[in-house]
Structure formats: C-alpha cells, structure tokens
Write a protein that holds these residues in place. Structure first.
Motif, PDB file in Angstrom:
ATOM      1  N   VAL A   1      11.952 104.291  12.552  1.00 11.28           N
ATOM      2  CA  VAL A   1      13.047 105.248  12.652  1.00 11.28           C
ATOM      3  C   VAL A   1      14.391 104.564  12.940  1.00 11.28           C
ATOM      4  O   VAL A   1      15.374 104.778  12.217  1.00 11.28           O
ATOM      5  CB  VAL A   1      12.737 106.301  13.742  1.00 11.28           C
ATOM      6  N   VAL A   2      14.449 103.747  14.010  1.00 10.37           N
ATOM      7  CA  VAL A   2      15.730 103.144  14.409  1.00 10.37           C
ATOM      8  C   VAL A   2      16.247 102.182  13.337  1.00 10.37           C
ATOM      9  O   VAL A   2      17.398 102.284  12.897  1.00 10.37           O
ATOM     10  CB  VAL A   2      15.594 102.427  15.765  1.00 10.37           C
ATOM     11  N   LEU A   3      15.413 101.238  12.928  1.00  5.36           N
ATOM     12  CA  LEU A   3      15.833 100.278  11.899  1.00  5.36           C
ATOM     13  C   LEU A   3      16.204 100.992  10.608  1.00  5.36           C
ATOM     14  O   LEU A   3      17.231 100.689   9.984  1.00  5.36           O
ATOM     15  CB  LEU A   3      14.712  99.270  11.641  1.00  5.36           C
ATOM     16  N   GLY A   4      15.372 101.954  10.195  1.00  6.06           N
ATOM     17  CA  GLY A   4      15.625 102.677   8.951  1.00  6.06           C
ATOM     18  C   GLY A   4      16.926 103.460   8.980  1.00  6.06           C
ATOM     19  O   GLY A   4      17.655 103.509   7.981  1.00  6.06           O
ATOM     20  N   ALA A   5      17.236 104.078  10.118  1.00  8.23           N
ATOM     21  CA  ALA A   5      18.462 104.871  10.229  1.00  8.23           C
ATOM     22  C   ALA A   5      19.709 103.995  10.228  1.00  8.23           C
ATOM     23  O   ALA A   5      20.793 104.455   9.841  1.00  8.23           O
ATOM     24  CB  ALA A   5      18.423 105.715  11.502  1.00  8.23           C
ATOM     25  N   LEU A   6      19.570 102.733  10.641  1.00  7.58           N
ATOM     26  CA  LEU A   6      20.718 101.838  10.749  1.00  7.58           C
ATOM     27  C   LEU A   6      20.967 100.998   9.497  1.00  7.58           C
ATOM     28  O   LEU A   6      22.044 100.413   9.353  1.00  7.58           O
ATOM     29  CB  LEU A   6      20.535 100.894  11.949  1.00  7.58           C
ATOM     30  N   ARG A   7      20.025 100.933   8.596  1.00 11.62           N
ATOM     31  CA  ARG A   7      20.138 100.019   7.460  1.00 11.62           C
ATOM     32  C   ARG A   7      21.288 100.358   6.522  1.00 11.62           C
ATOM     33  O   ARG A   7      21.801  99.476   5.835  1.00 11.62           O
ATOM     34  CB  ARG A   7      18.818  99.981   6.671  1.00 11.62           C
ATOM     35  N   ARG A   8      21.731 101.598   6.494  1.00  8.02           N
ATOM     36  CA  ARG A   8      22.858 101.928   5.603  1.00  8.02           C
ATOM     37  C   ARG A   8      24.158 101.293   6.072  1.00  8.02           C
ATOM     38  O   ARG A   8      25.139 101.260   5.332  1.00  8.02           O
ATOM     39  CB  ARG A   8      23.016 103.443   5.481  1.00  8.02           C
ATOM     40  N   PHE A   9      24.154 100.775   7.306  1.00 11.95           N
ATOM     41  CA  PHE A   9      25.338 100.078   7.820  1.00 11.95           C
ATOM     42  C   PHE A   9      25.186  98.560   7.698  1.00 11.95           C
ATOM     43  O   PHE A   9      25.958  97.810   8.285  1.00 11.95           O
ATOM     44  CB  PHE A   9      25.581 100.463   9.280  1.00 11.95           C
ATOM     45  N   GLY A  10      24.178  98.125   6.943  1.00 18.43           N
ATOM     46  CA  GLY A  10      23.945  96.704   6.726  1.00 18.43           C
ATOM     47  C   GLY A  10      22.649  96.238   7.361  1.00 18.43           C
ATOM     48  O   GLY A  10      22.355  96.606   8.505  1.00 18.43           O
ATOM     49  N   ASP A  11      21.876  95.445   6.631  1.00 15.23           N
ATOM     50  CA  ASP A  11      20.583  94.981   7.141  1.00 15.23           C
ATOM     51  C   ASP A  11      20.746  94.062   8.351  1.00 15.23           C
ATOM     52  O   ASP A  11      19.965  94.141   9.313  1.00 15.23           O
ATOM     53  CB  ASP A  11      19.807  94.258   6.035  1.00 15.23           C
ATOM     54  N   GLY A  12      21.741  93.172   8.306  1.00 15.39           N
ATOM     55  CA  GLY A  12      21.964  92.285   9.439  1.00 15.39           C
ATOM     56  C   GLY A  12      22.306  93.068  10.693  1.00 15.39           C
ATOM     57  O   GLY A  12      21.785  92.794  11.783  1.00 15.39           O
ATOM     58  N   PHE A  13      23.177  94.053  10.548  1.00 16.79           N
ATOM     59  CA  PHE A  13      23.542  94.936  11.656  1.00 16.79           C
ATOM     60  C   PHE A  13      22.322  95.690  12.165  1.00 16.79           C
ATOM     61  O   PHE A  13      22.101  95.802  13.381  1.00 16.79           O
ATOM     62  CB  PHE A  13      24.610  95.914  11.184  1.00 16.79           C
ATOM     63  N   ALA A  14      21.502  96.215  11.249  1.00 16.76           N
ATOM     64  CA  ALA A  14      20.314  96.993  11.628  1.00 16.76           C
ATOM     65  C   ALA A  14      19.308  96.140  12.392  1.00 16.76           C
ATOM     66  O   ALA A  14      18.716  96.586  13.383  1.00 16.76           O
ATOM     67  CB  ALA A  14      19.669  97.591  10.376  1.00 16.76           C
ATOM     68  N   ILE A  15      19.100  94.885  11.935  1.00 22.34           N
ATOM     69  CA  ILE A  15      18.178  93.983  12.623  1.00 22.34           C
ATOM     70  C   ILE A  15      18.662  93.694  14.033  1.00 22.34           C
ATOM     71  O   ILE A  15      17.896  93.778  15.008  1.00 22.34           O
ATOM     72  CB  ILE A  15      18.023  92.662  11.826  1.00 22.34           C
ATOM     73  N   LEU A  16      19.951  93.378  14.164  1.00 22.64           N
ATOM     74  CA  LEU A  16      20.518  93.030  15.469  1.00 22.64           C
ATOM     75  C   LEU A  16      20.461  94.205  16.438  1.00 22.64           C
ATOM     76  O   LEU A  16      19.966  94.074  17.569  1.00 22.64           O
ATOM     77  CB  LEU A  16      21.968  92.565  15.292  1.00 22.64           C
ATOM     78  N   VAL A  17      20.948  95.358  16.015  1.00 23.37           N
ATOM     79  CA  VAL A  17      21.052  96.505  16.917  1.00 23.37           C
ATOM     80  C   VAL A  17      19.674  97.067  17.280  1.00 23.37           C
ATOM     81  O   VAL A  17      19.415  97.389  18.451  1.00 23.37           O
ATOM     82  CB  VAL A  17      21.942  97.603  16.297  1.00 23.37           C
ATOM     83  N   SER A  18      18.776  97.186  16.306  1.00 18.58           N
ATOM     84  CA  SER A  18      17.434  97.699  16.615  1.00 18.58           C
ATOM     85  C   SER A  18      16.706  96.774  17.582  1.00 18.58           C
ATOM     86  O   SER A  18      15.959  97.231  18.458  1.00 18.58           O
ATOM     87  CB  SER A  18      16.613  97.883  15.327  1.00 18.58           C
ATOM     88  N   SER A  19      16.949  95.465  17.468  1.00 12.07           N
ATOM     89  CA  SER A  19      16.317  94.499  18.377  1.00 12.07           C
ATOM     90  C   SER A  19      16.927  94.575  19.775  1.00 12.07           C
ATOM     91  O   SER A  19      16.213  94.450  20.777  1.00 12.07           O
ATOM     92  CB  SER A  19      16.469  93.078  17.815  1.00 12.07           C
ATOM     93  N   LEU A  20      18.234  94.781  19.847  1.00  8.59           N
ATOM     94  CA  LEU A  20      18.893  94.948  21.146  1.00  8.59           C
ATOM     95  C   LEU A  20      18.375  96.203  21.853  1.00  8.59           C
ATOM     96  O   LEU A  20      18.065  96.161  23.053  1.00  8.59           O
ATOM     97  CB  LEU A  20      20.404  95.040  20.960  1.00  8.59           C
ATOM     98  N   VAL A  21      18.265  97.297  21.114  1.00 10.72           N
ATOM     99  CA  VAL A  21      17.756  98.534  21.699  1.00 10.72           C
ATOM    100  C   VAL A  21      16.308  98.344  22.152  1.00 10.72           C
ATOM    101  O   VAL A  21      15.916  98.800  23.236  1.00 10.72           O
ATOM    102  CB  VAL A  21      17.862  99.702  20.694  1.00 10.72           C
ATOM    103  N   PHE A  22      15.516  97.656  21.343  1.00 11.44           N
ATOM    104  CA  PHE A  22      14.113  97.396  21.681  1.00 11.44           C
ATOM    105  C   PHE A  22      14.020  96.566  22.960  1.00 11.44           C
ATOM    106  O   PHE A  22      13.180  96.830  23.824  1.00 11.44           O
ATOM    107  CB  PHE A  22      13.437  96.662  20.520  1.00 11.44           C
TER     108      PHE A  22
END
Length: 336
Positions: free
Chosen positions: A183-204
């Motif tokens: 859910v988190v990674l998928g929802a963030l990917r439209r703002f860039g995969d690098g951004f999604a990886i970083l932010v989802s990992s920080l939240v995790f």
C-alpha cells in the motif's frame, strides 16, 4: 510586454501551478498513510485497555488474564493483533485516494529470472543491515546508552517453535509487506520510484518506534522496496522478510538449546558467512541486467526529491506520528 516575456511569464506561472498541485497531492497521500500509521498505534492501546478492563470485571475468565501472562497465548494475541493493525488501517489509503488495491499491492508472478537473485541479495543485505545496527548499538553501549530490544519467548516443544515461527516469521512477512511494500510503496510510486523507496523505508523504520530496530528496519526496507519494484511483485519482498525472520528464529532456538558461548559464536559466524555468499551470488546473477536495472525509473517532477520528502513529512498528522514514535523510542533508552 513582448511575446517572449509573456511566454516566460506563462511558463513560470504554469510551473508554479504544477508545484502547488504536486505538493497538494503528496500531502494528501501522506495524510492517509499517516492516519493508517496512527491507527497502528491507537488500536493496540485500545484493545489492551479493553481486555484488561474485561479481565478486572470478570475475574472468573482466567484466560483473559493469561493473554498477557502466558508466553504462548501472548504470541497468539500478537499474531491476531498484527494481522489486524497492518491490514485494516492501511485499506484507508486506497479507499480515500480512489485507487485500486490490486494496483498498489502487486500480488503476481515476479519477472522471470529475478526472484532468486533478488531474494539471495536481499538476505545478504539483511545480514549486513543487522551487523550495522548491532555496531551502532555497541557504540552507544560504550557510552553507557543501552536500548531495549524486544525478544520473544523461546520454544521448548515443537508446537511452541511452530507458534513462534508463525508469530515472528510468517505473520510479519505477510502483513507488514502488504502495508509497507504494498500500500505505502504503491501509493508513493507516482511521485518517483526513488522517492517511494526512500519514504516507504523511512516510515517502515520509524514505525518500529525503537532506536534498536529503526536503523535495521530502514535499511532492509530499502532492499525490499527495490526488490518489489524490479521484480514487479510483492512476493519477492515477502520471501526476503520471511526467510530473514525465519532464520533468526531458527538461530535463536539453536543457540538457546546449545547454551554454549563458543557454539553461539560459531553459529553467528556461519550465518554471516552464508549470507555474504548469498549476497554476492545474487549480485552475480544480476550482473547481466545492465546499469539501468540499478537505477530508479526516472520521472519528471516539478519538486526536487528533498522537497518531496519534506512535503511528505511536514504533513500535520505525520508530524504527530513522528513525535509519538520518538517519545516511545526515548522511553526504551536505558542509561547505565
């Protein structure tokens, strides 16, 4: 105003509008992820209060009290609780954003030839992350700062081992991957995969609310998010998570049975050696993928990565979550 200056003004206004729109979209996604995150904090507290209140009102129901005193019943409670807090709250995200759950949580066959190397590399990376986190803990310990690291009950029977394996290995691998690499990674990917990886990992990492676990969770979050994006399937990260946690349960059980310091040292040395081999095997198998494989898919954005990250974590409910997580982590620090 001539045509050129007019054109420059219009372009500037258009870019400004895009920036405002992108900020609004990021904050909206951050809001619902933060709500889901907040519910993972609130629900356990409410359930615990309700169960303890029920136990005090009906003292004859001894099984209620045993939920928190009996190690195995406590594990069953943790299994059920994890299944609830990492699934139901995170359904809020696609529902409120108007997205389809199946588009966020990629439950499908991984791309051909990628699952084995990514899992091997992921397991090796987890071992390195564990070593890095332990090193940080040891350094802080040298300054008299120790951090509480939660442990689980050791098994004395095959049934207890299976229950612990389900609680520590299987359940988190499924529900946490659903929430964070789904859910988190998928929802963030439209703002860039690098951004999604970083932010989802920080939240995790922050979600663990424990300084002893945050660095490890953040690092493994990166490799598992990368594995999901490159393989096109959450199955890859579930396997990495499951095998990493499962091996941890097996090693802990083995060391508990042996009870010999030398044997424990040998077991951990073998573990890191095997993981090192796995890591380089995975890299070797992926070596033919080319340079582009290791880079996030580039997409055009009006905001820089730093601006997008700042925008995400400056959302008010997300700030509340960060404060609550920080306060919880601070209560687990032991000064000796």
């Amino acid at each position: 105003m001539n045509n050129f200056s007019q054109l420059g003004f219009e372009n500037s206004h258009y870019e400004h509008t895009l920036r405002i729109r992108e900020k609004a979209e990021i904050r909206k996604v951050a809001k619902y992820i933060a709500i889901a995150y907040l519910l993972t904090i609130v629900i356990p507290e409410v359930l615990t209060y309700f169960i303890l209140d029920l136990a005090s009102a009906y003292s004859s129901l001894k099984v209620i009290t045993k939920i928190f005193t009996d190690p195995m019943l406590s594990l069953v409670y943790q299994i059920v609780l994890s299944a609830v807090i990492f699934t139901l709250p995170f359904l809020v995200v696609p529902m409120r954003l108007g997205l389809r759950l199946r588009d966020l949580v990629l439950v499908k066959r991984p791309k051909k030839g990628l699952i084995l190397p990514l899992v091997l590399m992921g397991l090796g990376f987890c071992a390195f992350a564990n070593l890095a986190a332990n090193t940080i803990t040891d350094i802080l310990g040298g300054f008299g700062i120790e951090m509480y690291n939660p442990t689980y009950a050791t098994s004395k029977t095959p049934f207890e081992f299976i229950l612990i394996f389900i609680a520590v290995g299987i359940t988190p691998a499924i529900v946490e991957e659903f929430a964070f690499r789904g859910v988190v990674l998928g929802a963030l990917r439209r703002f860039g995969d690098g951004f999604a990886i970083l932010v989802s990992s920080l939240v995790f990492g922050i979600m663990h609310r424990n300084f002893a676990q945050m660095p490890f969770a953040f690092l493994v979050g990166i490799i598992m998010a990368f594995a999901v994006i490159k393989s096109g399937s959450i199955i890859t990260s579930v396997l990495i998570h499951l095998l990493n946690n499962g091996i941890s349960v097996i090693i802990s059980t083995a060391t508990e049975i042996m009870g010999n310091d030398m044997a424990v040292t040998v077991i951990y040395a073998l573990y890191f050696a095997v993981c090192l081999i796995f890591f380089f095997m995975g890299l070797g198998l992926l070596s033919g993928q080319g340079k582009e494989f290791w880079q996030p898919n580039r997409t055009e954005h009006t905001l820089t990565t730093r601006q997008r990250v700042n925008c995400f974590f400056s959302q008010p409910i997300m700030i509340l979550n960060l404060v609550l997580s920080l306060l919880t982590a601070l209560t687990l620090i032991i000064i000796v």
